[in-house]
Design a protein around this motif. Structure first.
Motif, PDB file in Angstrom:
ATOM      1  N   UNK A  27       4.716  -7.518   1.533  1.00  0.00           N
ATOM      2  CA  UNK A  27       3.948  -8.323   0.589  1.00  0.00           C
ATOM      3  C   UNK A  27       4.332  -8.047  -0.866  1.00  0.00           C
ATOM      4  N   UNK A  28       5.459  -7.363  -1.062  1.00  0.00           N
ATOM      5  CA  UNK A  28       6.045  -7.125  -2.380  1.00  0.00           C
ATOM      6  C   UNK A  28       5.190  -6.218  -3.266  1.00  0.00           C
ATOM      7  N   UNK A  29       4.438  -5.321  -2.634  1.00  0.00           N
ATOM      8  CA  UNK A  29       3.593  -4.358  -3.354  1.00  0.00           C
ATOM      9  C   UNK A  29       3.832  -2.953  -2.793  1.00  0.00           C
ATOM     10  N   UNK A  30       5.080  -2.469  -2.817  1.00  0.00           N
ATOM     11  CA  UNK A  30       5.397  -1.210  -2.130  1.00  0.00           C
ATOM     12  C   UNK A  30       4.648   0.017  -2.646  1.00  0.00           C
ATOM     13  N   UNK A  31       4.192  -0.007  -3.890  1.00  0.00           N
ATOM     14  CA  UNK A  31       3.518   1.156  -4.458  1.00  0.00           C
ATOM     15  C   UNK A  31       1.997   1.024  -4.457  1.00  0.00           C
ATOM     16  N   UNK A  32       1.477  -0.010  -3.820  1.00  0.00           N
ATOM     17  CA  UNK A  32       0.038  -0.287  -3.883  1.00  0.00           C
ATOM     18  C   UNK A  32      -0.794   0.579  -2.930  1.00  0.00           C
ATOM     19  N   UNK A  83     -10.669 -10.149   8.755  1.00  0.00           N
ATOM     20  CA  UNK A  83      -9.382  -9.519   9.034  1.00  0.00           C
ATOM     21  C   UNK A  83      -8.750  -9.107   7.711  1.00  0.00           C
ATOM     22  N   UNK A  84      -8.703  -7.818   7.456  1.00  0.00           N
ATOM     23  CA  UNK A  84      -8.122  -7.303   6.212  1.00  0.00           C
ATOM     24  C   UNK A  84      -6.606  -7.282   6.281  1.00  0.00           C
ATOM     25  N   UNK A  85      -6.068  -6.783   7.377  1.00  0.00           N
ATOM     26  CA  UNK A  85      -4.607  -6.685   7.525  1.00  0.00           C
ATOM     27  C   UNK A  85      -4.190  -7.076   8.934  1.00  0.00           C
ATOM     28  N   UNK A 120      -7.351 -13.639   4.260  1.00  0.00           N
ATOM     29  CA  UNK A 120      -6.614 -14.205   3.133  1.00  0.00           C
ATOM     30  C   UNK A 120      -5.124 -14.173   3.453  1.00  0.00           C
ATOM     31  N   UNK A 121      -4.409 -15.154   2.917  1.00  0.00           N
ATOM     32  CA  UNK A 121      -2.960 -15.247   3.110  1.00  0.00           C
ATOM     33  C   UNK A 121      -2.328 -15.453   1.739  1.00  0.00           C
ATOM     34  N   UNK A 122      -1.273 -14.715   1.462  1.00  0.00           N
ATOM     35  CA  UNK A 122      -0.562 -14.909   0.199  1.00  0.00           C
ATOM     36  C   UNK A 122       0.006 -16.326   0.134  1.00  0.00           C
TER      37      UNK A 122
END
Length: 159
Positions: A27-32, A83-85, A120-122
């Motif tokens: 999801x392009x958030x590797x450090x999150x 559903x969170x993930x 939620x979906x990006x």
């Protein structure tokens, strides 16, 4: 490929963290990701846990994750499963693993008296959007996600 879906259990924390981290990278958030094995253990398996997960396994190896919790809808007068993930390892994509995880969650939702499932979906994730449409889900138009965190959350909590 035969996939087995089961509820997460103590001892799964490392695999769950690995999949959450892989999802953040996707999801392009590797450090999150700030979660740790310890925080996952407390959240998922601690006393009065309010967060749950299902694991998809192939040959005993975790290849998928659905992490979820309950919310409530005053309009339906019933709980909802949020559903969170949802994560499926790249090698297991296209095998029915994602659908199997969602089927397990749908059964869980029905068993708990939930009126619906939400997530939620990006907006850029066309592959996921197509998959969800294929299984009969729809985009809730008109509702926008909002969030408060960090300093703003601290300020609000302080009054």
């Amino acid at each position: 490929m035969t996939v087995r879906i089961r509820p997460a259990r103590p001892g799964d924390e490392a695999a769950i963290l690995r999949m959450v981290t892989a999802l953040a990278v996707y999801e392009r958030e590797p450090d999150a990701v700030k979660a740790t094995e310890e925080s996952l253990r407390a959240t998922l398996f601690g006393e009065n846990a309010q967060v749950f997960a299902h694991i998809a396994e192939f040959d005993g190896e975790p290849v998928g994750l659905a992490l979820w919790f309950l919310t409530y809808s005053t309009w339906t007068g019933a709980p909802s499963l949020y559903l969170e993930d949802l994560f499926v390892a790249e090698a297991a994509r296209g095998t029915g693993t994602g659908r199997a995880l969602l089927t397990a969650l749908a059964k869980e939702a029905k068993a708990r008296g939930c009126a619906r499932m939400d997530w939620a979906v990006l907006d850029w994730n066309e592959k996921a959007r197509a998959f969800y449409t294929h299984i009969g889900a729809h985009h809730s138009k008109g509702w926008e996600p909002w969030r408060i965190e960090g300093v703003a959350l601290d300020r609000l909590a302080a009054g």
